[in-house]
Write an enzyme that holds these catalytic residues in place. Sequence first.
Site: not given
Ligand code: FPP
Length: 256
Positions: A214, A72, A195, A27-28, A75, A201, A31
């Site tokens: 854990e 997800s 996380r 996550d993140g 998403n 969460r 941001r």
């Molecule tokens: C959550 O951050 C992250 C995602 C929804 C996507 C995760 C994807 C990657 C790490 C890159 C692609 C994956 C692979 C396997 C090559 P967010 O966008 O919700 O962040 P925020 O909470 O700061 O808005």
Amino acid sequence: MAAASPEEAEPTLGPGLLPRHIAIIMDGNGRWAEQRGLHRWEGHARGARAVREIVTTARENGIQALTLYAFSVQNWGRPSEEVERLMTLLLDYLVEERDTIMDNEIRLVGIGQTQRLPAHVLKQLRFLEEESKANDKMTLTLALSYGSREEIVEACQKLARDVAAGALAPEGIDERLLDRYMYTRELPPLDLLIRTSGELRLSNFLLWQAAYAEIVVTDVLWPDFDKAEFFSCIDEFRRRERRFGKTGAQVTEELL
Ligand code: FPP
């Protein structure tokens, strides 16, 4: 030549108990990008770089299974440009990391409602799953179009069908059996759930599997998550006493 300064020293993981199965809520990204005045998708692109580093680090350090929450079910509701960029990053990853995955004998598996992925992404995923299926040094599971409640609903539907077909009696359903209906049935039990970005969460990720995992939450945003931070999460895991519902004294006795 002068010895490397402590800042330059390569992070290492000391000896100790290793989690068999680590899962990460990455996550993140958004941001990270917003803090730099960049587009959200640039955070995802940097996040994909972190994925590459953590996959090879996990493999080099003997982790049996690494499960990453890459996309997800929920998403799909993000702006279409962001979804398209994420699909492109995923495709690039599956194409560009093929050699690394094969050379490192990593088995790659996708879990979730993967049939919803664009056809060209799904084709590449199926190709790499097939090609890597005999690899046994580590299983890399990408949770794609994944939702844990959706996974549990699917498991219940399959169970109900087996009961209706007479292949299973309701009394025969127990935890172990239900576990075999989950996407993760071939993986070791989840030991450590990480996380990033400080949120407390589970976000519909591995709800069934995380019962005794854990949980380690770090404030680091996913694009900044590196080897040193990964090792620090494993060190935190090692400091925990896992009791599985028993008392500390019972657990100590069992270890003697
Ligand atoms: C959550 O951050 C992250 C995602 C929804 C996507 C995760 C994807 C990657 C790490 C890159 C692609 C994956 C692979 C396997 C090559 P967010 O966008 O919700 O962040 P925020 O909470 O700061 O808005």
